[in-house]
Motif scaffolding. Structure first.
Motif, PDB file in Angstrom:
ATOM      1  N   VAL A   1      -4.355  10.145  -1.515  1.00 20.59           N
ATOM      2  CA  VAL A   1      -4.803   9.084  -2.414  1.00 20.59           C
ATOM      3  C   VAL A   1      -4.189   7.769  -1.951  1.00 20.59           C
ATOM      4  O   VAL A   1      -2.968   7.640  -1.839  1.00 20.59           O
ATOM      5  N   ARG A   2      -5.061   6.823  -1.651  1.00 22.53           N
ATOM      6  CA  ARG A   2      -4.568   5.508  -1.227  1.00 22.53           C
ATOM      7  C   ARG A   2      -4.523   4.589  -2.437  1.00 22.53           C
ATOM      8  O   ARG A   2      -5.488   4.525  -3.205  1.00 22.53           O
ATOM      9  N   SER A   3      -3.403   3.888  -2.577  1.00 24.69           N
ATOM     10  CA  SER A   3      -3.309   2.978  -3.718  1.00 24.69           C
ATOM     11  C   SER A   3      -2.480   1.752  -3.347  1.00 24.69           C
ATOM     12  O   SER A   3      -1.737   1.770  -2.364  1.00 24.69           O
ATOM     13  N   THR A   4      -2.630   0.725  -4.129  1.00 19.08           N
ATOM     14  CA  THR A   4      -1.839  -0.484  -3.925  1.00 19.08           C
ATOM     15  C   THR A   4      -1.009  -0.716  -5.177  1.00 19.08           C
ATOM     16  O   THR A   4      -1.558  -0.780  -6.279  1.00 19.08           O
ATOM     17  N   ASN A   5       0.288  -0.782  -4.991  1.00 20.11           N
ATOM     18  CA  ASN A   5       1.174  -0.948  -6.145  1.00 20.11           C
ATOM     19  C   ASN A   5       2.017  -2.209  -5.997  1.00 20.11           C
ATOM     20  O   ASN A   5       2.329  -2.625  -4.878  1.00 20.11           O
ATOM     21  N   PHE A   6       2.401  -2.725  -7.133  1.00 18.17           N
ATOM     22  CA  PHE A   6       3.332  -3.838  -7.103  1.00 18.17           C
ATOM     23  C   PHE A   6       4.735  -3.251  -6.955  1.00 18.17           C
ATOM     24  O   PHE A   6       5.114  -2.343  -7.691  1.00 18.17           O
ATOM     25  N   GLN A   7       5.479  -3.746  -5.978  1.00 13.59           N
ATOM     26  CA  GLN A   7       6.827  -3.192  -5.755  1.00 13.59           C
ATOM     27  C   GLN A   7       7.873  -4.283  -5.868  1.00 13.59           C
ATOM     28  O   GLN A   7       7.749  -5.342  -5.264  1.00 13.59           O
ATOM     29  N   GLU A   8       8.883  -3.971  -6.650  1.00 13.08           N
ATOM     30  CA  GLU A   8      10.025  -4.889  -6.785  1.00 13.08           C
ATOM     31  C   GLU A   8      10.897  -4.685  -5.564  1.00 13.08           C
ATOM     32  O   GLU A   8      11.391  -3.581  -5.320  1.00 13.08           O
ATOM     33  N   ARG A   9      11.054  -5.730  -4.771  1.00 14.10           N
ATOM     34  CA  ARG A   9      11.867  -5.583  -3.567  1.00 14.10           C
ATOM     35  C   ARG A   9      12.756  -6.813  -3.360  1.00 14.10           C
ATOM     36  O   ARG A   9      12.387  -7.920  -3.760  1.00 14.10           O
ATOM     37  N   THR A  10      13.887  -6.572  -2.700  1.00 12.41           N
ATOM     38  CA  THR A  10      14.790  -7.673  -2.370  1.00 12.41           C
ATOM     39  C   THR A  10      15.011  -7.674  -0.861  1.00 12.41           C
ATOM     40  O   THR A  10      15.223  -6.618  -0.266  1.00 12.41           O
ATOM     41  N   GLY A  11      14.958  -8.836  -0.278  1.00 10.70           N
ATOM     42  CA  GLY A  11      15.218  -8.950   1.159  1.00 10.70           C
ATOM     43  C   GLY A  11      16.539  -9.656   1.394  1.00 10.70           C
ATOM     44  O   GLY A  11      16.925 -10.545   0.627  1.00 10.70           O
ATOM     45  N   TYR A  12      17.252  -9.228   2.411  1.00 15.01           N
ATOM     46  CA  TYR A  12      18.482  -9.921   2.807  1.00 15.01           C
ATOM     47  C   TYR A  12      18.259 -10.469   4.214  1.00 15.01           C
ATOM     48  O   TYR A  12      17.767  -9.753   5.087  1.00 15.01           O
ATOM     49  N   VAL A  13      18.613 -11.719   4.400  1.00 10.29           N
ATOM     50  CA  VAL A  13      18.425 -12.354   5.712  1.00 10.29           C
ATOM     51  C   VAL A  13      19.770 -12.837   6.230  1.00 10.29           C
ATOM     52  O   VAL A  13      20.517 -13.510   5.509  1.00 10.29           O
ATOM     53  N   LEU A  14      20.046 -12.456   7.462  1.00 10.88           N
ATOM     54  CA  LEU A  14      21.277 -12.922   8.098  1.00 10.88           C
ATOM     55  C   LEU A  14      20.888 -13.727   9.341  1.00 10.88           C
ATOM     56  O   LEU A  14      20.220 -13.219  10.237  1.00 10.88           O
TER      57      LEU A  14
ATOM     58  N   ARG B   1       0.843  -1.199   0.000  1.00 12.80           N
ATOM     59  CA  ARG B   1       0.000   0.000   0.000  1.00 12.80           C
ATOM     60  C   ARG B   1       0.873   1.242   0.000  1.00 12.80           C
ATOM     61  O   ARG B   1       1.828   1.336   0.760  1.00 12.80           O
ATOM     62  N   GLY B   2       0.567   2.161  -0.880  1.00  8.61           N
ATOM     63  CA  GLY B   2       1.348   3.395  -0.915  1.00  8.61           C
ATOM     64  C   GLY B   2       0.418   4.592  -0.875  1.00  8.61           C
ATOM     65  O   GLY B   2      -0.400   4.772  -1.780  1.00  8.61           O
ATOM     66  N   ASP B   3       0.512   5.392   0.179  1.00  5.79           N
ATOM     67  CA  ASP B   3      -0.322   6.596   0.291  1.00  5.79           C
ATOM     68  C   ASP B   3       0.461   7.793  -0.254  1.00  5.79           C
ATOM     69  O   ASP B   3       1.642   7.924   0.005  1.00  5.79           O
ATOM     70  N   ARG B   4      -0.209   8.607  -1.036  1.00  2.02           N
ATOM     71  CA  ARG B   4       0.467   9.813  -1.513  1.00  2.02           C
ATOM     72  C   ARG B   4      -0.526  10.971  -1.573  1.00  2.02           C
ATOM     73  O   ARG B   4      -1.738  10.748  -1.659  1.00  2.02           O
ATOM     74  N   TYR B   5       0.040  12.181  -1.502  1.00  2.00           N
ATOM     75  CA  TYR B   5      -0.809  13.380  -1.562  1.00  2.00           C
ATOM     76  C   TYR B   5      -0.775  13.937  -2.979  1.00  2.00           C
ATOM     77  O   TYR B   5       0.281  14.022  -3.589  1.00  2.00           O
ATOM     78  N   VAL B   6      -1.946  14.309  -3.488  1.00  2.00           N
ATOM     79  CA  VAL B   6      -1.996  14.986  -4.797  1.00  2.00           C
ATOM     80  C   VAL B   6      -2.802  16.275  -4.618  1.00  2.00           C
ATOM     81  O   VAL B   6      -3.559  16.406  -3.651  1.00  2.00           O
ATOM     82  N   ARG B   7      -2.611  17.200  -5.522  1.00  2.23           N
ATOM     83  CA  ARG B   7      -3.366  18.460  -5.440  1.00  2.23           C
ATOM     84  C   ARG B   7      -4.531  18.389  -6.429  1.00  2.23           C
ATOM     85  O   ARG B   7      -4.355  17.958  -7.562  1.00  2.23           O
ATOM     86  N   ASP B   8      -5.693  18.823  -5.957  1.00  4.74           N
ATOM     87  CA  ASP B   8      -6.844  18.805  -6.859  1.00  4.74           C
ATOM     88  C   ASP B   8      -6.859  20.082  -7.693  1.00  4.74           C
ATOM     89  O   ASP B   8      -5.924  20.889  -7.618  1.00  4.74           O
ATOM     90  N   ALA B   9      -7.906  20.265  -8.467  1.00  6.91           N
ATOM     91  CA  ALA B   9      -7.993  21.407  -9.382  1.00  6.91           C
ATOM     92  C   ALA B   9      -7.883  22.757  -8.659  1.00  6.91           C
ATOM     93  O   ALA B   9      -7.440  23.750  -9.235  1.00  6.91           O
ATOM     94  N   TYR B  10      -8.257  22.782  -7.368  1.00  9.80           N
ATOM     95  CA  TYR B  10      -8.190  24.037  -6.595  1.00  9.80           C
ATOM     96  C   TYR B  10      -6.886  24.174  -5.820  1.00  9.80           C
ATOM     97  O   TYR B  10      -6.728  25.070  -5.001  1.00  9.80           O
TER      98      TYR B  10
END
Lengths: 129, 284
Positions: B205-218, B190-199
């Motif tokens: 704006v709440r949205s769900t995006n696919f994110q490329e991520r890598t995890g490292y485990v030690l 989930r990624g929340d971001r602010y946008v400006r409207d016409a005024y």
């Protein structure tokens, strides 16, 4: 020299005055509950200048005088935790909460204590001789 | 006369100013007193800082010196896990423990990474053993279980550690097993971001995006070995994970250091006392 200057500073003077007045007033009240409260207050005064052992003694006295004094038990919990006596601290926090279930400060202290204490216990559990 | 008066005036001024200063400090004292009295009368609690002593988990009073020996390792990354860990732990112990750190080259215990196992022919040996077990109707074990057992053989080899201890005048020996790997952690987030409207007004704006991520485990399991007997006296396991977005482009080596940085306080608390700092509430 610095120590002398510190002794002459107004803050120190006020603190000494406050401690002296607290000590004097300890003997003024006679009801065990009032005496217990006075001991709690005196304990706080000395704890705030780092005299934790004296504070423990005062809060122990407060509990002896009035076992239902939740503040005294909470403060004892803090002092025991500070001294690394975790079992005693837990006991006092629990008793304080039993006496004053809705007190947010006691609950907060206890939760912070549990968090740190559980973490330590969990870590001990992960280890093998 | 004027001068005289002037002098007298100056002297008066001086006295007045001295009195003023005294009064000021008196007033300040009274002010402080009044303030503290107000605080006392208005509040029923005090927040106090506390410092909780936490003793070391392991009693190392029998040892003056520590030898960080070698580790059995398993990694998917191009990184000398053993050498990096030995160097890092020695540095940390040198500055943050009472023990004297022995600087010595200890024979490596072994790398159990897939490529190394293939090169050394150990993987074929495992497959052969698996095949034999299957024919005899024995319960199969996974490759990882087999690797763990092979590593254990080395880590609890009392005779080997006793000899190492003898060579370095019976110090406390630190060894163990390390696993460091990267894993795909891509997924919807989930990624929340602010946008400006016409005024020009900001709108969330709440949205769900696919994110490329890598995890490292030690994963690190430390073995503390008595150099006099070769026996393991304490064992402790830690696991840390970090996830990076594709845009961060973090190298395996920097993630390893980030994870070790998180893990080090726990490692050090086994050998040396630590202090926990916090605040608590005192009640009137």
């Amino acid at each position: 020299m610095r120590q002398l200057q510190r002794l002459r500073s107004p803050t120190f003077f006020i603190l000494a005055l406050s401690l002296a007045s607290s000590a004097w007033s300890l003997s003024a009240d006679t009801k065990p509950e009032d005496l217990s409260k006075k001991q709690v207050e005196f304990g706080i005064d000395v704890a705030r200048i780092g005299l934790w052992r004296e504070a423990v003694y005062r809060w122990q006295r407060a509990v002896e005088l009035d076992p239902s004094n939740a503040s005294a038990r909470n403060n004892l919990g803090v002092a025991y935790e500070q001294a690394g006596q975790f079992d005693l601290a837990e006991e006092q926090y629990q008793r304080a909460l039993e006496l004053d279930t809705n007190n947010v400060y006691i609950r907060q202290n206890y939760e912070l204590f549990r968090e740190a204490y559980e973490k330590r216990k969990r870590k001990d559990g992960d280890s093998t001789p | 006369m004027k001068r005289g008066r002037g002098r007298t005036g100056t002297a008066r001024l001086s006295i007045i100013s001295t009195i003023a200063v005294r009064m000021k400090s008196g007033a300040l004292a009274l002010g402080t007193g009044a303030l503290s009295a107000t605080v006392v009368s208005c509040t029923s609690y005090y927040e106090v800082p506390i410092e909780v002593p936490i003793s070391a988990k392991l009693d190392v009073s029998d040892f003056n010196r520590v030898l960080v020996a070698s580790f059995v390792t398993q990694t998917t990354e191009d990184l000398d896990l053993d050498a990096e860990t030995v160097r890092l732990l020695r540095n940390q112990l040198r500055t943050r423990s009472q023990l004297r750190v022995i600087e010595a080259e200890v024979p490596p215990l072994g790398d159990f990474s897939e490529t190394t196992l293939k090169e050394s022919g150990k993987l074929e040996e495992f497959e052969r053993l698996e095949e034999e077990a299957r024919k005899e109707g024995e319960e199969e074990i996974s490759r990882q279980e087999w690797i763990d057992m092979e590593q254990d053989k080395l880590l609890v080899d009392q005779e080997y550690w006793r000899k190492i201890g003898e060579e370095y005048q019976q110090p406390l020996i630190v060894s163990g097993r390390l696993t460091f790997s990267s894993e795909a952690r891509s997924g919807f987030a989930r990624g929340d971001r602010y946008v400006r409207d016409a005024y020009g007004r900001p709108r969330l704006v709440r949205s769900t995006n696919f994110q490329e991520r890598t995890g490292y485990v030690l994963a690190a399991e430390f073995y503390f070995i008595d150099g006099r007997t070769g026996r393991s006296i304490h064992r402790e396991r830690f696991t840390e994970e970090v996830i990076y977005g594709q845009e961060e482009r973090t190298s395996a080596l920097s993630s390893y250091f980030e994870l070790m940085d998180r893990l080090l306080p726990n490692f050090l608390s086994i050998l040396s006392p630590q202090t926990f700092r916090g605040t608590r509430i005192l009640l009137r």
